[in-house]
Motif scaffolding. Structure first.
Motif, PDB file in Angstrom:
ATOM      1  N   UNK A  77       0.847  -1.201   0.000  1.00 54.78           N
ATOM      2  CA  UNK A  77       0.000   0.000   0.000  1.00 54.78           C
ATOM      3  C   UNK A  77       0.879   1.246   0.000  1.00 54.78           C
ATOM      4  N   UNK A  78       0.836   1.992  -1.111  1.00 54.60           N
ATOM      5  CA  UNK A  78       1.595   3.224  -1.253  1.00 54.60           C
ATOM      6  C   UNK A  78       0.613   4.358  -1.514  1.00 54.60           C
ATOM      7  N   UNK A  79       0.694   5.457  -0.780  1.00 51.40           N
ATOM      8  CA  UNK A  79      -0.262   6.556  -0.961  1.00 51.40           C
ATOM      9  C   UNK A  79      -0.223   7.161  -2.364  1.00 51.40           C
ATOM     10  N   UNK A  80      -1.371   7.693  -2.785  1.00 53.00           N
ATOM     11  CA  UNK A  80      -1.523   8.457  -4.036  1.00 53.00           C
ATOM     12  C   UNK A  80      -1.050   7.690  -5.269  1.00 53.00           C
ATOM     13  N   UNK A  81      -1.577   6.485  -5.498  1.00 47.71           N
ATOM     14  CA  UNK A  81      -1.190   5.744  -6.705  1.00 47.71           C
ATOM     15  C   UNK A  81      -1.919   6.274  -7.931  1.00 47.71           C
ATOM     16  N   UNK A  82      -1.554   5.828  -9.136  1.00 52.95           N
ATOM     17  CA  UNK A  82      -2.316   6.194 -10.332  1.00 52.95           C
ATOM     18  C   UNK A  82      -3.745   5.682 -10.223  1.00 52.95           C
ATOM     19  N   UNK A  83      -4.697   6.329 -10.895  1.00 53.01           N
ATOM     20  CA  UNK A  83      -6.075   5.826 -10.893  1.00 53.01           C
ATOM     21  C   UNK A  83      -6.137   4.414 -11.460  1.00 53.01           C
TER      22      UNK A  83
END
Length: 465
Positions: free
Chosen positions: A54-60
């Motif tokens: 889980x990594x914040x702000x991934x691509x849509x």
């Protein structure tokens, strides 16, 4: 995006999603829903385990995009384009955004640079020196569709796009092709899929089987040239939806795919699970064939010495005359339906995969072994000389099955497939037919769909072939 007319057909070489085509309704009045993801998973080879990262702000969320790993900055994963579709297929659009995952710091970054490719899916992208080279793909709207044969380069030092204008006759517009870098520094394009409108509400798909080489002209990185290639050897049969990875000795590995048979109002396909290798140094195709486990080969060799003459078909005929073997697998979907998958495996031997002089002879080849079932659009990776095959899809009648199994094959030994994760039928969800009002769900990830549907009107068209 609205529903499609019944006569419209989609080519799997364009890496279609179920939402992009007319929703398939089976004889049991069931339908298919499509869910897209933006999750990141890592498979640990030593632990034989998947881990969700889980990594914040991934691509849509998206599919049919391209991802390339480069060593810069401690390791980076670059992602471009792709498509989004809502579960019911009412909303659909293409992306033209560029993202990078910094592997060292585990952070996502969107890289905004002008002059890049238009929104598209089914394109191909490779790392070439300190650049990303992107070719082809397709774009579709409610009004029309278009296939591309343009080439773009993204500089990993300056973070800038440039459109290349190679000389020579290059490939016609297409998507879903093979794109790989040769040891000599060229880029090979093979096969792919495109379609064209033959009359109102009817399209004709084309499975390409031609090959081209793109390389710098006179060693200059600002000037490129296309060259048509005619490789020798055992070539793959025409198909789309195949997958590609780089094998040891700089060979390109080619796996699976589907050959569509188009009828007036239907699209049926024959799926494959065969292996081919392309050797760019020799400009030659080889069919990959398994030799079988060594332990079995030793037992068979001892058995041949002990049996009387004519007492064994294998002893009389040798591996070269073994008949094909049919392997049957069954997948049980969540509603209890049994989907039968049949594989016809040819007798193994060393006639396909190039071997060194000290490798086992044809007479020592093993028995056919079952591996990944026939499929298209699977994911391939090669690590330490081992090929990993994950997922993909196949169709049985009106049903489209998405796979989540994982297999591996030692490319040096070429003996037998090993199954790491079995197919999970619980992931197949077949829903009862619902009203259109119930189909309208809120779509997530729409922030990435800033694509202007009219911006591609002047680009290359796929109407010719």
């Amino acid at each position: 995006m609205g529903k499609k007319g019944k006569k419209e057909k989609k080519g799997r070489g364009a890496e279609k999603t179920a939402a992009k085509m007319e929703k398939k309704v089976s004889k049991r009045s069931r339908k298919e829903e499509t869910f897209l993801y933006n999750e990141l998973y890592v498979y640990n080879i030593r632990k034989d385990a998947w881990t969700k990262v889980d990594i914040p702000s991934p691509p849509p969320r998206r599919c049919a995009h391209q991802a390339v790993v480069v060593p810069q900055g401690g390791g980076q994963l670059w992602v471009f384009g792709g498509e989004f579709a809502s579960p019911n297929g009412e909303q659909f659009y293409h992306y033209k955004d560029l993202w990078v995952l910094h592997l060292a710091t585990k952070t996502w970054e969107q890289v905004k640079s002008t002059g890049g490719p238009s929104g598209r899916s089914g394109h191909r992208m490779v790392a070439w020196k300190r650049q990303l080279i992107l070719f082809g793909g397709f774009h579709e709207s409610t009004r029309d569709y278009i296939y591309y044969n343009d080439v773009y380069a993204f500089n990993l030092d300056t973070f800038t796009w440039s459109k290349l204008s190679p000389s020579g006759m290059g490939p016609t517009p297409r998507s879903g092709c093979q794109m790989s870098v040769t040891p000599q520094g060229g880029i090979v394009i093979y096969g792919g899929y495109s379609k064209q409108r033959v009359k109102k509400d009817m399209d004709k798909g084309t499975r390409h089987s031609d090959m081209f080489l793109l390389k710098p002209e006179d060693g200059r990185e600002d000037k490129w040239v296309w060259t048509r290639m005619n490789p020798s050897g055992v070539k793959p049969t025409p198909r789309s939806g195949f997958s590609v990875a780089m094998a040891p000795n700089h060979q390109t590995l080619f796996f699976g795919g589907v050959c569509d048979e188009e009828e007036e109002e239907s699209l049926a396909g024959e799926f494959f699970n065969d292996l081919y290798f392309y050797d760019a140094t020799r400009n030659r195709w080889f069919e990959g064939q398994l030799k079988g486990p060594k332990s079995e080969k030793k037992k068979r060799r001892r058995g041949r010495r002990e049996e009387p003459e004519g007492g064994s078909k294998l002893a009389c005929g040798g591996a070269g005359t073994q008949a094909p073997v049919e392997v049957v697998k069954e997948v049980v979907t969540e509603d209890g339906t049994v989907v039968t998958i049949k594989q016809v495996l040819s007798a193994p031997g060393s006639a396909g995969q190039p071997q060194s002089e000290d490798e086992d002879s044809l007479e020592e080849a093993g028995s056919p072994t079952s591996g990944p079932c026939p499929r298209s659009n699977t994911m391939l990776a090669v690590k330490h000389g081992v090929l990993y095959v994950y997922g993909g899809m196949f169709e049985a009648g009106d049903r489209q099955v998405t796979l989540s199994d994982l297999h591996c094959l030692d490319l040096h030994r070429m003996e037998a497939w090993k199954t790491l994760v079995e197919m999970d039928p619980e992931t197949q969800e077949w829903l009862e037919e619902t009203d259109s009002e119930e189909d309208s769900e809120e779509v997530e990830g729409a922030e990435g769909g800033d694509e202007d549907e009219d911006e591609d009107s002047g680009e290359e068209s796929g109407a010719e072939d």
